[in-house]
Design an enzyme around this catalytic site. Structure first.
Site, PDB file in Angstrom:
ATOM      1  N   GLU A 360       0.801  -1.233   0.000  1.00 24.49           N
ATOM      2  CA  GLU A 360       0.000   0.000   0.000  1.00 24.49           C
ATOM      3  C   GLU A 360       0.834   1.285   0.000  1.00 24.49           C
ATOM      4  O   GLU A 360       0.515   2.233   0.706  1.00 24.49           O
ATOM      5  CB  GLU A 360      -0.945   0.001   1.215  1.00 24.49           C
ATOM      6  CG  GLU A 360      -1.874  -1.195   1.221  1.00 24.49           C
ATOM      7  CD  GLU A 360      -2.656  -1.341   2.516  1.00 24.49           C
ATOM      8  OE1 GLU A 360      -3.852  -1.642   2.438  1.00 24.49           O
ATOM      9  OE2 GLU A 360      -2.072  -1.168   3.610  1.00 24.49           O
TER      10      GLU A 360
HETATM   11  C1  TNX Z   1      -4.326  -4.130   5.018  1.00 26.63           C
HETATM   12  S1  TNX Z   1      -2.860  -6.295   3.905  1.00 26.63           S
HETATM   13  C2  TNX Z   1      -3.043  -3.875   5.450  1.00 26.63           C
HETATM   14  C3  TNX Z   1      -2.800  -3.417   6.819  1.00 26.63           C
HETATM   15  C4  TNX Z   1      -4.076  -3.279   7.591  1.00 26.63           C
HETATM   16  C5  TNX Z   1      -4.999  -4.420   7.253  1.00 26.63           C
HETATM   17  C6  TNX Z   1      -6.239  -4.457   8.044  1.00 26.63           C
HETATM   18  C7  TNX Z   1      -1.701  -5.331   4.131  1.00 26.63           C
HETATM   19  C8  TNX Z   1      -0.436  -5.812   3.638  1.00 26.63           C
HETATM   20  N1  TNX Z   1      -1.919  -4.143   4.722  1.00 26.63           N
HETATM   21  O1  TNX Z   1      -2.084  -2.233   6.810  1.00 26.63           O
HETATM   22  O2  TNX Z   1      -3.785  -3.261   8.932  1.00 26.63           O
HETATM   23  O3  TNX Z   1      -5.319  -4.342   5.889  1.00 26.63           O
HETATM   24  O4  TNX Z   1      -6.976  -5.605   7.797  1.00 26.63           O
END
Ligand code: TNX
Length: 540
Positions: A360
């Site tokens: 992300e």
């Molecule tokens: C996605 S999946 C994220 C996290 C959040 C999570 C909550 C991923 C690699 N990153 O930053 O905490 O969703 O479910």
């Protein structure tokens, strides 16, 4: 021959014949009845088997045998291995088993080196002459009325086998105080068992809300009970930096304070972290530390102005939205910083991996992201470690085939093309921070609702080719949880299902059998003091 004589002979013959026929029918019905009775006995044993030996994860081979082994105050644990080093390690593993047994039985269980023949009623832990095809974690367990014999190639395999023994004992074995009047029986059986996947792990996010050393140790202890062997610590994120870096002290004095809604901050000193790593190692669990970058880095940016384009510290972040922060991919100071962080963490981490995040990074251009990942990968390698990263880190050209992808979604990927190893953590199945149901009090909902059955009914090969799968991991993100009770509520019982998916081959898994075992195992959860969710779908 007179007609009369012929008539009598005929009557006699018919009588004799019918006698035989009726007799035969009777014998047949007797045999049939016997068969039914035998079947009934078999069903009864299998019910008993579920009741007394509901093992999770399900062993590869389990042959129930008649009788029980009775553990008494005279039971001694013997160890045997080829060399002194292994004997010493087995003594430690034996002590671990002895302590587990002692706390609930009140028996003082001794540990001795095996010489020639061991007395009846003993437990033997041995790495002597085990079949090499058991592998590193496999074990052979023979329980008969005269003794318990646990054999493995390595002490690690013995440790996994001990978890099976503990689940075969009455659930009171889990209590931390002495239970009177329990028959400490283990049903006789022969088990040969090893895992399907090399890696079976859990991730805990201590960045959104902090969990302290004692709590983390409890989590490690609990996952070891279900034969998991990896513990991934998500140590940094926008909301908090949780690991002391001696060369950059403000990361924790400033970045360690904040958390989601400022509800629970804190950090591990390097001594704390080492304590965690050692505790995990004693349970044959490898810690994978994660420094998430280049996104998810607000806590670092809030600690040091020098990491920001304007030279000013960012304000601490306590909300939950992600994707706004980034390190500066084109500034050398960024890599000096990362080099220090990775060097210090690598020195404290005996395991082969460092997780570098990569998820992300919505505020980093793809070009910068690729450049950044390639640079960070080299730093990780320079300290003798291999990098793990979340997708899309595998799409960066500087990430080679020796790196490991942790796959959490279905985004475009290069991992197969590069023939990388993949850890499957698909958010819609493996995320244990998702709510069980719409009205669950804790958890997020963005990926799915995941009840205990949904969490069980999937296979790693649904998300990656068999030959690339290193294993599975269950991430527990901590936005919605602040206490160990809340943590346990989300993790249990779902984690047991995932542990089984990682250990037991696909063709042996089925919800009906699993839920039977889970129900039978319930008291073990209860007596371990776990705050598990009583999911109605399990039949609880
Ligand atoms: C996605 S999946 C994220 C996290 C959040 C999570 C909550 C991923 C690699 N990153 O930053 O905490 O969703 O479910």
């Amino acid at each position: 021959m007179s007609k009369r004589f012929f008539g009598i002979t005929l009557i006699l013959a018919v009588a004799i014949l019918s006698f035989f026929v009726v007799g035969l029918l009777m014998v047949d019905s007797f045999i049939q009845k016997q068969g039914i009775e035998e079947e009934a006995v078999e069903i009864a044993t299998s019910v008993k088997h579920v009741k007394h030996a509901a093992i999770i994860p399900l062993p590869l081979n389990y042959e129930a045998l008649p009788g029980n082994f009775l553990l008494t105050d005279r039971t001694t644990i013997y160890v045997s291995a080829r060399d002194e080093e292994k004997i010493a390690e087995l003594r430690r593993v034996a002590r671990y088993l002895a302590d587990c047994i002692s706390q609930s039985t009140g028996y003082l269980i001794g540990v001795l080196d095996a010489k020639d023949i061991i007395p009846k009623g003993s437990i033997l832990l041995s790495t002597y002459d085990a079949e090499p095809n058991l592998g590193i974690e496999g074990y052979e367990l023979d329980v008969n009325e005269d003794g318990v014999y646990l054999l493995a190639v390595t002490p690690e395999g013995v440790f996994r086998g001990i978890q099976t023994i503990r689940q075969m004992l009455p659930p009171e074995i889990e209590l931390s105080n002495v239970s009177e009047g329990v028959m400490w029986e283990i049903p006789c059986a022969r088990i040969v068992d090893w895992p399907t996947y090399e890696e079976r792990g859990m991730m805990l996010d201590v960045a959104r809300h902090f969990f302290n050393v004692e709590e983390v140790k409890r989590v490690i202890d609990l996952i070891s009970r279900y034969k998991m062997n990896r513990f991934h610590l998500h140590l940094t994120d926008d909301q908090g930096w949780r690991i002391e870096i001696k060369s950059w002290p403000d990361l924790t004095t400033i970045g360690g304070k904040s958390s989601v809604r400022n509800e629970r901050g804190g950090y591990f000193t390097q001594e704390d972290y080492t304590e965690i790593v050692n505790y995990a190692q004693e349970r044959y669990i490898t810690v994978i530390p994660e420094i998430d970058m280049p996104g998810h880095t607000n806590a670092a940016l809030a600690s040091y102005g020098i990491l920001n384009p304007d030279g000013l510290r960012k304000p601490p972040y306590t909300a939950m939205l992600v994707g706004f922060s980034t390190l500066m991919p084109r500034e050398e100071i960024t890599y000096e910083f990362i080099d220090d962080v990775i060097r210090e963490i690598a020195a404290l981490t005996p395991g082969p991996y460092i997780h570098i995040g990569g998820d992300e990074a919505h505020s980093t251009t793809k070009e910068d992201y690729d450049y950044f990942m390639g640079r960070v990968y080299k730093i990780v390698k320079s300290y003798g470690k291999e990098a793990v990263g979340w997708g899309p880190f595998d799409t960066a050209p500087g990430i080679p085939s020796s790196a490991v992808l942790q796959r959490w979604n279905k985004d475009k990927t290069m991992a197969e093309e590069k023939n990388m190893n993949i850890i499957v953590s698909h958010a819609q199945k493996a995320y244990i921070d998702m709510k069980y149901y719409k009205d669950s009090p804790l958890g997020l909902t963005w990926a799915a609702y995941i009840n205990t059955k949904t969490a069980y009914e999937w296979d790693p090969t649904d998300y990656a080719p068999e030959q690339n799968i290193l294993g599975i991991e269950n991430p527990l993100w901590s936005e919605s949880i602040q206490t160990i009770e809340e943590l346990e509520y989300l993790a249990f019982p779902r984690l047991l299902g995932h542990a089984e998916i990682g250990w037991t081959p696909k063709h042996m898994r089925g919800w009906d059998d699993y839920s039977d075992r889970l129900r039978a195992h319930e008291k073990h959860l209860k007596y371990q003091g776990i705050n598990y969710f009583k999911d109605p779908i399990v039949g609880w």
